[in-house]
Design an enzyme around this catalytic site. Sequence first.
Site, PDB file in Angstrom:
ATOM      1  N   CYS A  64       6.817   0.478   6.559  1.00  0.00           N
ATOM      2  CA  CYS A  64       6.311   1.613   5.774  1.00  0.00           C
ATOM      3  C   CYS A  64       7.416   2.071   4.835  1.00  0.00           C
ATOM      4  O   CYS A  64       8.569   2.170   5.245  1.00  0.00           O
ATOM      5  CB  CYS A  64       5.934   2.737   6.733  1.00  0.00           C
ATOM      6  SG  CYS A  64       5.291   4.196   5.910  1.00  0.00           S
ATOM      7  N   LEU A  65       7.051   2.363   3.588  1.00  0.00           N
ATOM      8  CA  LEU A  65       8.051   2.854   2.624  1.00  0.00           C
ATOM      9  C   LEU A  65       8.696   4.146   3.108  1.00  0.00           C
ATOM     10  O   LEU A  65       9.826   4.443   2.732  1.00  0.00           O
ATOM     11  CB  LEU A  65       7.383   3.128   1.264  1.00  0.00           C
ATOM     12  CG  LEU A  65       6.860   1.936   0.468  1.00  0.00           C
ATOM     13  CD1 LEU A  65       6.227   2.438  -0.822  1.00  0.00           C
ATOM     14  CD2 LEU A  65       7.967   0.941   0.167  1.00  0.00           C
ATOM     15  N   HIS A 108      -1.925   7.882   7.093  1.00  0.00           N
ATOM     16  CA  HIS A 108      -1.033   8.784   6.349  1.00  0.00           C
ATOM     17  C   HIS A 108      -1.756  10.049   5.897  1.00  0.00           C
ATOM     18  O   HIS A 108      -1.154  11.110   5.781  1.00  0.00           O
ATOM     19  CB  HIS A 108      -0.476   8.077   5.094  1.00  0.00           C
ATOM     20  CG  HIS A 108       0.722   7.222   5.339  1.00  0.00           C
ATOM     21  ND1 HIS A 108       1.913   7.717   5.820  1.00  0.00           N
ATOM     22  CD2 HIS A 108       0.924   5.892   5.137  1.00  0.00           C
ATOM     23  CE1 HIS A 108       2.803   6.729   5.902  1.00  0.00           C
ATOM     24  NE2 HIS A 108       2.225   5.605   5.502  1.00  0.00           N
ATOM     25  N   HIS A 127      -3.461   1.736   8.284  1.00  0.00           N
ATOM     26  CA  HIS A 127      -2.130   2.335   8.136  1.00  0.00           C
ATOM     27  C   HIS A 127      -2.151   3.421   7.056  1.00  0.00           C
ATOM     28  O   HIS A 127      -1.648   4.529   7.263  1.00  0.00           O
ATOM     29  CB  HIS A 127      -1.131   1.223   7.788  1.00  0.00           C
ATOM     30  CG  HIS A 127       0.263   1.696   7.518  1.00  0.00           C
ATOM     31  ND1 HIS A 127       1.332   1.337   8.314  1.00  0.00           N
ATOM     32  CD2 HIS A 127       0.774   2.482   6.528  1.00  0.00           C
ATOM     33  CE1 HIS A 127       2.432   1.908   7.828  1.00  0.00           C
ATOM     34  NE2 HIS A 127       2.127   2.600   6.737  1.00  0.00           N
ATOM     35  N   GLU A 128      -2.753   3.108   5.904  1.00  0.00           N
ATOM     36  CA  GLU A 128      -2.743   4.074   4.796  1.00  0.00           C
ATOM     37  C   GLU A 128      -3.649   5.268   5.093  1.00  0.00           C
ATOM     38  O   GLU A 128      -3.315   6.406   4.751  1.00  0.00           O
ATOM     39  CB  GLU A 128      -3.146   3.405   3.477  1.00  0.00           C
ATOM     40  CG  GLU A 128      -2.266   2.252   3.027  1.00  0.00           C
ATOM     41  CD  GLU A 128      -0.768   2.538   3.013  1.00  0.00           C
ATOM     42  OE1 GLU A 128      -0.365   3.723   2.945  1.00  0.00           O
ATOM     43  OE2 GLU A 128       0.007   1.570   3.089  1.00  0.00           O
ATOM     44  N   GLN A 182       2.599  10.355   0.813  1.00  0.00           N
ATOM     45  CA  GLN A 182       3.960   9.802   0.847  1.00  0.00           C
ATOM     46  C   GLN A 182       4.749  10.187  -0.398  1.00  0.00           C
ATOM     47  O   GLN A 182       5.967  10.022  -0.443  1.00  0.00           O
ATOM     48  CB  GLN A 182       3.923   8.274   0.944  1.00  0.00           C
ATOM     49  CG  GLN A 182       3.422   7.765   2.279  1.00  0.00           C
ATOM     50  CD  GLN A 182       3.433   6.246   2.282  1.00  0.00           C
ATOM     51  OE1 GLN A 182       2.457   5.613   1.893  1.00  0.00           O
ATOM     52  NE2 GLN A 182       4.546   5.673   2.709  1.00  0.00           N
ATOM     53  N   GLY A 242       0.799  -1.213   0.000  1.00  0.00           N
ATOM     54  CA  GLY A 242       0.000   0.000   0.000  1.00  0.00           C
ATOM     55  C   GLY A 242       0.827   1.257   0.000  1.00  0.00           C
ATOM     56  O   GLY A 242       2.006   1.248   0.348  1.00  0.00           O
TER      57      GLY A 242
HETATM   58 NI    NI Z   1       3.176   3.739   5.365  1.00  0.00          NI
END
Ligand code: NI
Length: 173
Positions: free
Chosen positions: A97-98, A143, A139-140, A52, A47
């Site tokens: 997480c990226l 963000h 989680h997304e 981000q 995701g």
């Molecule tokens: Ni993330």
Amino acid sequence: MPILNVLTYPAEDLRRISEPVKEFDARLDQLASNLVETVLQFRGCVGIAAPQTGHATRLIVIDASRYRKPVPNRGLLVLANPEILASTGSAVSREGCLSLPDYTANVARATAVTVRGVDRRGEQIELTSEGFEAVVLQHEIDHLDGVLFIDRVSSLKRDVFRRKTGKPGKKGA
Ligand code: NI
């Protein structure tokens, strides 16, 4: 299609509150396609959220089918303006997480969520997810409000792990 640059902590743009999508136009469709391409670039990535990539827009892409273990999932989901309508249960699981590529953490999340959002064509979607996919959705969506998984851990010392060693301890915490 271009792959987007992913911001990493402590980039300030990761902390912004993103704006709701109002126009379901070609620009939004392009951003959604670019986010999908960006997810595909990272092995096992499940995701991403638009902020981000420096776009303060309430748009997320998730695909729990890309997880290394098979889990119940709906495949690729593109959701604008996602909102959690209901959540039940609580369980701790390990998240990455990226935008925090060097760390993972034990995070408590609801075990099932009902989410309402809008797809890239402007059609309303409502879905209930459980387990891993529910965690990814939470989680997304976080963000979009500038929240990172490290904000959700109960102890930075105990619950955050460096990816390479797996030992507790977060630099600069
Ligand atoms: Ni993330």
